[in-house]
Design a protein around this motif. Structure first.
Motif, mmCIF file in Angstrom:
data_model
loop_
_atom_site.group_PDB
_atom_site.id
_atom_site.type_symbol
_atom_site.label_atom_id
_atom_site.label_comp_id
_atom_site.label_asym_id
_atom_site.label_seq_id
_atom_site.Cartn_x
_atom_site.Cartn_y
_atom_site.Cartn_z
ATOM 1 N N HIS A 53 51.356 4.010 11.006
ATOM 2 C CA HIS A 53 49.949 4.109 11.382
ATOM 3 C C HIS A 53 50.098 4.532 13.026
ATOM 4 N N ALA A 56 51.113 7.957 13.508
ATOM 5 C CA ALA A 56 50.144 8.786 13.244
ATOM 6 C C ALA A 56 49.259 8.878 14.454
ATOM 7 N N ALA A 82 49.188 18.358 9.737
ATOM 8 C CA ALA A 82 49.105 17.498 8.327
ATOM 9 C C ALA A 82 49.934 18.197 7.407
ATOM 10 N N LEU A 173 44.663 12.426 5.715
ATOM 11 C CA LEU A 173 44.369 10.897 6.171
ATOM 12 C C LEU A 173 44.106 10.164 4.988
ATOM 13 N N MET A 221 41.991 4.805 7.742
ATOM 14 C CA MET A 221 42.414 6.347 7.658
ATOM 15 C C MET A 221 41.659 6.914 6.358
ATOM 16 N N GLY A 225 39.230 9.798 7.054
ATOM 17 C CA GLY A 225 39.854 11.198 6.552
ATOM 18 C C GLY A 225 38.574 11.745 5.423
#
Length: 242
Positions: A53, A56, A82, A173, A221, A225
């Protein structure tokens, strides 16, 4: 439109973001008290301790800086990043399994694996020295790498997802967050979380009901997302109707 050189650079910059973000994420999300007392060890990545995380967030920050410097549309760049992540997730989790790291909770399932040097936490009721564990690394490789990757490729080739900037990034995500949340039920938490809870939960209501740190970090996330997908579609619809 991005040039081939810009695309190559965009996929290179996040490497630094992964390393720095992954390490700092582990420091602040998993062992903040320890590293605040031992700040000289924060950058000692060779001692272990990385957070996906955090990595990311590092990738997002690195991509944000790069796109700002080169006046590249951030949303489309996010889709490209991505698209390139899931092969690394697949191979990275397989490497975790081969290296016998990030193993799962104890299990009596026939596919359980006895990893060398595994910790004793959560092994009560199992034969000493024969505490088989879930191969959670392979679960992650399957869900976060292969299945999520196939879903992303499907929406790109069959539904033209790249024509809606932000949709692929949002799908990654949300998809990763859901997959990681599920796998966390089988993955062994870090040892420090067992100090306060017998199941290693970071947030709990009882001994059997709670959330691991990985699940806590995955929920945002999923929310972000889904929000990105919703906004991307609304923007695309407005442009189509203009």
């Amino acid at each position: 439109v991005m040039t081939p050189e810009q695309i190559e650079d965009l996929l290179t910059w996040p490497i630094l973001g992964v390393i720095l973000g992954g390490r700092l994420g582990y420091v602040f999300f998993y062992q903040p008290a320890y590293y605040l007392s031992n700040p000289s060890e924060i950058l000692m990545v060779w001692q272990g301790g990385m957070s996906f995380h955090g990595g990311a967030l590092g990738v997002i920050f690195a991509a944000f800086i790069y796109t700002a410097r080169h006046s590249i549309p951030r949303i489309s760049a996010g889709d490209l990043v991505a698209l390139g992540i899931f092969p690394g997730l697949l191979l990275g989790r397989i490497a975790n399994f081969i290296n016998a790291e990030l193993w799962g909770r104890p299990t009596d399932a026939p596919w359980g694996v006895i990893f060398p040097g595994t910790a004793a936490q959560d092994c009560a009721g199992f034969v000493p020295g024969v505490c088989a564990r879930h191969p959670s690394q392979l679960y992650e490789a399957l869900i976060e790498g292969l299945i999520l990757g196939l879903v992303i490729l499907y929406v790109i080739h069959r539904q033209g997802a790249l024509r809606v900037p932000g949709q692929v990034a949002g799908l990654f995500l949300a998809g990763y967050g859901v997959g990681r949340f599920i796998v966390e039920y089988f993955r062994q938490p870090d040892a420090q979380f067992f100090v306060n809870h017998p199941r290693g939960y970071a947030l709990w209501l009882s001994d059997d009901i709670g959330l691991s740190m990985g699940q806590i970090l995955s929920l945002p996330m999923v929310i972000v997302g889904l929000a990105v997908i919703l906004v991307a579609r609304q923007v695309a619809q407005r442009k189509a109707g203009a």
